[in-house]
Design a protein around this motif. Structure first.
Motif, PDB file in Angstrom:
ATOM      1  N   UNK A  71       0.819  -1.218   0.000  1.00  0.00           N
ATOM      2  CA  UNK A  71       0.000   0.000   0.000  1.00  0.00           C
ATOM      3  C   UNK A  71       0.850   1.264   0.000  1.00  0.00           C
ATOM      4  N   UNK A  72       2.043   1.197   0.583  1.00  0.00           N
ATOM      5  CA  UNK A  72       2.931   2.366   0.616  1.00  0.00           C
ATOM      6  C   UNK A  72       3.879   2.314  -0.571  1.00  0.00           C
ATOM      7  N   UNK A  73       4.074   3.424  -1.276  1.00  0.00           N
ATOM      8  CA  UNK A  73       4.963   3.409  -2.452  1.00  0.00           C
ATOM      9  C   UNK A  73       6.424   3.219  -2.043  1.00  0.00           C
ATOM     10  N   UNK A  94       9.015   6.088  -2.447  1.00  0.00           N
ATOM     11  CA  UNK A  94       8.973   7.182  -1.468  1.00  0.00           C
ATOM     12  C   UNK A  94       9.426   6.740  -0.087  1.00  0.00           C
ATOM     13  N   UNK A  95       9.029   5.542   0.331  1.00  0.00           N
ATOM     14  CA  UNK A  95       9.288   5.110   1.705  1.00  0.00           C
ATOM     15  C   UNK A  95      10.324   3.995   1.814  1.00  0.00           C
ATOM     16  N   UNK A 142      14.195  -1.388  -2.672  1.00  0.00           N
ATOM     17  CA  UNK A 142      13.756  -0.407  -1.670  1.00  0.00           C
ATOM     18  C   UNK A 142      12.701  -1.056  -0.780  1.00  0.00           C
ATOM     19  N   UNK A 143      13.105  -1.397   0.435  1.00  0.00           N
ATOM     20  CA  UNK A 143      12.251  -2.146   1.351  1.00  0.00           C
ATOM     21  C   UNK A 143      11.861  -1.286   2.543  1.00  0.00           C
ATOM     22  N   UNK A 144      10.810  -1.728   3.222  1.00  0.00           N
ATOM     23  CA  UNK A 144      10.391  -1.100   4.480  1.00  0.00           C
ATOM     24  C   UNK A 144       9.672  -2.162   5.313  1.00  0.00           C
ATOM     25  N   UNK A 153       6.188   7.127  10.160  1.00  0.00           N
ATOM     26  CA  UNK A 153       5.653   7.966   9.071  1.00  0.00           C
ATOM     27  C   UNK A 153       4.945   7.163   7.984  1.00  0.00           C
ATOM     28  N   UNK A 154       5.372   5.909   7.767  1.00  0.00           N
ATOM     29  CA  UNK A 154       4.689   5.095   6.748  1.00  0.00           C
ATOM     30  C   UNK A 154       3.278   4.765   7.214  1.00  0.00           C
ATOM     31  N   UNK A 155       3.133   4.437   8.499  1.00  0.00           N
ATOM     32  CA  UNK A 155       1.799   4.151   9.040  1.00  0.00           C
ATOM     33  C   UNK A 155       0.908   5.388   8.954  1.00  0.00           C
TER      34      UNK A 155
END
Length: 841
Positions: A420-422, A425-426, A460-462, A542-544
């Protein structure tokens, strides 16, 4: 009556300058106005219809600036270097002087000039539009002072500001144009001595580039050169508009260029540059050439012009002189297309009609955009009103609980995995993670290299995926570290003296060295891992919040509450990271305090394999049987003698072995090898146990508590804060003030959007009805002569695909009917619509 420059003052007061001068240039411009059209009813209709269009677009431009809307009105953006005569050309286009012109960096903020022709304004009427005071009428002197003060302030700070100074001007001698005058580009000299100027050049270039990227703007590119192969301003412009399709190229200071031409061929090349020198796809097909007489208007002894009228006359005279000198150099009369490119007046007429065409083309697209903005503003206004009504304590508590649960679910979702998060960007690549969260650095202050390629290192992971990659890097990097080199001095110093004898205990020596090196090497890695994993978990906050905003679950306006939630999350991360690190430190201390051979040396077989590599002083392995089997002996006595010799040799080797490993402090090769082998074996055992233990404890005591412990802790903390003091959680007074301010801002925005909707709906309806009347009357009445046709109608036809066909007319009519359904009774919009229609007819 024919429009010309030789009109008497009485006629000139009734005729705008853009119609008085040069009917031939109008025929050559983008929208042709017939040369035999008298400045009577048709021209008045032209002005009446278009003035509303210009006013509506001026308001649209202001709305885009004030509220940062995604649309902007067409405008002419003037771009040039400091010495290109940029501000002087803008003043000549306006017909009066208002700014300070000179060398150096004079303009440090863009200036937007909404110019409007008004036959009643013999002198310029200027209105300065600011955020603090709105629109205020200002004299030329006050306007000059304001602009000069702004530029001086920014000059002292060595800064440029992209926010525009907005000025509206009504004047009898100015065209209907919106011009944005940008700061002059700077060509800074290289070298450390010019660092300040180089920084200014970069600031100006970035600002001008940002303005040029607005697709609605027509770029006026000024070049101060008589050689078209020398692209000074075009170098920057073509980075944004490579084919110059929305760029008008203007060569300034024509009066200084003409004397430099020695042959007619040079003039021809200058006026009509070939395609190899200048892009033929430029807007207008070829460049314009202008001259502006130097000097300022005023009563001082340094002033050249007594009045703005004198200044306008000088501009017109300069244009006539340029034409005469060019014809003299060429030895022929200028062709009509060439004449249409010479002088400020020709450029002004071209720009005005070009901008008018852009206005008309954009009317159908602006209407639905305004509808969307109106819906968005209305929705946000209703939401703000609901938030104001929900400031009751119990409602605030319930909103806080709903947000808390949504926030906790987003954290769990990020750990389990989501798209859901790009990621652009994150997400963080492994290199980004090293920069922001730190790499694993060894004792030599170099990053620990992973022997095998780490999976997903360049992705690019989170969230949970990034946590797993960080732990995998720790396992792959630290889990394969070899024991550091051991020096002979370290071995001798580690031997020491025993309590009961002065012999050597190399087993103890190996243990001392192994545990010391393991503790010193692995403890920094433990701190580095804790910091890295805490960085990964902090990034989830910030991602949440982004996911909550995306799903419409964010708690707008309650910054104090959001800060409390964020602070609780960060405090939890710090607390449990420290707790997990302390548990791992206990394991490391226990492993390096007492050596358990079954744990530290893995297995007996590995210890035997290690010792098998150690050679005795005689070249044999310790404990090996050196009997040769007796082959080739000389009978029994020979065999007995060989056995006796072997026994003596074996006992001698054993004695040497014991001497070297028990009481001899002269460090031999065998003793050194035994100690080194034991140290490596113990070190590897400590390493493997350390890596497994750290991974297990961080997973159990740091990762999992975010799922099962943090929710309970956050709930208890917030409920306790509710009971103590609700104002400390939500800051109701500040929230109410912020919501009321937002409500006022939204009401103002909605009012402006409503007003613009009425204006564009009226214009759209007028144009659509005119088109419909034209389509109906085509079969009954003969076509109008070119001199009788309304220019606004001509413009509308030229802006429609296929020359204004019936289908486009019907589409416009439908859109206009939809907008006409609005309540236009306010402000007399319906009456104004009837007036426009009657004036157009």
């Amino acid at each position: 009556m024919r429009a010309s420059q030789d009109l008497d003052p009485e006629d000139s007061s009734r005729t705008p300058p853009s119609v008085r001068r040069g009917s031939a240039a109008l025929r050559a411009s983008v929208l042709e106005i017939p040369s035999d059209m008298s400045p009577g009813r048709s021209e008045r209709a032209f002005r009446t219809g278009n003035e509303r269009l210009y006013e509506a677009y001026n308001d649209l431009h202001a709305l885009a600036q004030d509220f940062e809307k995604p649309f902007d009105a067409p405008a002419i953006l003037v771009v040039g270097h400091q010495t290109d005569g940029k501000s002087a050309l803008v003043e000549a286009l306006m017909g009066f002087q208002f700014n300070h012109v000179g060398g150096g960096t004079k303009t440090r903020r863009p200036i937007t000039l909404h110019m409007k022709y008004n036959s009643a304004c013999v002198q310029p009427h200027c209105y300065l539009i600011t955020d603090e005071f709105g629109e205020q009428e200002a004299t030329l002197e006050e306007l000059q002072d304001y602009i000069e003060n702004e530029n001086s302030r920014l000059d002292r700070e060595s800064q440029f500001w992209s926010k525009e100074i907005v000025v509206r001007i009504e004047y009898k001698f100015c065209p209907n144009l919106t011009i944005i005058d940008t700061p002059g580009l700077i060509s800074a000299a290289p070298g450390k001595r010019n660092t300040t100027l180089q920084n200014s050049a970069r600031q100006v270039e970035a600002m001008v580039r940002q303005k040029m990227e607005q697709k609605e703007y027509i770029i006026l590119c000024l070049e101060d050169s008589n050689d078209w192969s020398n692209a000074t301003t075009r170098r920057l412009v073509m980075q944004v508009d490579p084919s110059l399709t929305r760029t008008v190229v203007v060569s300034t200071k024509l009066d200084t260029r003409i004397p430099q031409f020695a042959r007619p061929h040079d003039v021809e090349m200058y006026l009509r540059p070939p395609a190899r020198l200048l892009e033929p796809t430029m807007l207008g097909g070829s460049p314009f050439f202008t001259s502006v007489p130097s000097g300022r208007v005023g009563n001082s002894k340094d002033a050249i012009f007594r009045s703005n009228e004198h200044f306008r006359e000088a501009v017109a005279d300069r244009e006539a002189l340029d034409v005469a000198e060019l014809e003299s150099r060429l030895g022929r009369k200028l062709e009509r297309a060439e004449r249409a490119r010479i002088g400020v007046g020709q450029l002004r007429r071209f720009a005005e009609h070009l901008l008018q065409r852009r206005y008309l083309e954009n009317v159908p697209t602006i209407v639905p955009v305004l509808e969307k903005e109106y819906r968005n503003a209305s929705r946000r206004l209703e939401e703000t009103q609901v938030e104001l009504n929900d400031l009751h304590p119990e409602k605030l508590k319930e909103k806080g609980r709903v947000f808390r649960e949504s926030f906790l679910s987003k954290l769990a979702l990020l750990l389990r995995g989501t798209v859901a998060a790009p990621p652009e960007r994150f997400g963080e690549t492994l290199a980004d993670e090293h920069i922001r969260g730190g790499a694993f650095v060894g004792p030599d202050n170099k990053p620990v290299m992973v022997n095998e390629q780490l999976p997903n290192a360049h992705m690019r992971l989170f969230g949970g995926a990034q946590y797993h990659r960080a732990m995998a890097e720790f396992r792959a990097g630290i889990g394969t570290i070899n024991c550091p080199d051991i020096s002979r001095e370290e071995i001798v110093n580690a031997c020491g003296i025993d309590d009961f004898h002065d012999g050597v205990n190399y087993t103890r020596t190996a243990c001392v060295i192994a545990v010391s090196k393991a503790r010193d090497l692995f403890e920094p890695f433990l701190h580095q891992l804790g910091y890295r994993l805490a960085h990964v978990q902090r990034r989830m906050l910030p991602i949440a919040m982004h996911l909550l905003q995306k799903d419409g679950q964010f708690l707008n306006g309650h910054d104090l509450f959001l800060k409390r939630v964020g602070a609780a999350y960060h405090a939890f991360i710090d607390e449990f990271e420290k707790g997990s690190r302390n548990k791992c430190m206990e394991d490391l201390q226990s492993t390096t305090r007492y050596v358990t051979w079954s744990l530290h040396t893995k297995s007996r077989s590995s210890l035997k394999a290690m010792l098998s590599k150690v050679t005795s002083p005689g070249g044999n392995q310790p404990g090996s049987n050196n009997n040769n089997g007796g082959g080739g002996g000389k009978g029994h006595h020979g065999h007995h003698g060989a056995s006796s010799a072997a026994a003596e040799g074996s006992s001698g080797a054993t004695a040497d072995f014991l001497e070297n490993t028990l009481w001899n402090r002269t460090l031999g090769s065998m003793s050194e090898e035994i100690v080194a082998a034991l140290v490596c074996q113990i070190f590897e055992g400590i390493r493997d146990h350390f890596v497994q233990s750290v991974e297990l404890k961080f997973n159990c005591f740091f990762l999992m508590p975010i799922i099962d412990t943090f929710p309970t802790k956050l709930r208890e903390e917030l409920e306790s804060a509710y009971d103590e003091d609700l104002d400390e959680v939500f800051d109701v007074a500040a929230v109410r003030a912020a919501l009321e301010q937002r409500l006022k801002s939204l009401e103002l925005e909605l009012h402006q959007v409503e007003r613009l909707q009425r204006k564009f709906a009226m214009i759209h309806s007028t144009l659509a009805q005119q088109q419909s009347h034209g389509a109906k009357g085509e079969g009954d009445t003969p076509k109008l002569r070119a001199s009788e046709e309304n220019p606004l109608n001509m413009s509308m036809r030229s802006s429609l695909p296929g020359g204004g066909n019936l289908k486009a007319s019907q589409e416009l009519g439908k859109a206009a009917s939809k907008l006409a359904a609005m309540d236009l009774s306010k402000n007399g919009a319906a009456a104004a619509n009837r007036n426009v229609l009657s004036s157009m007819r």
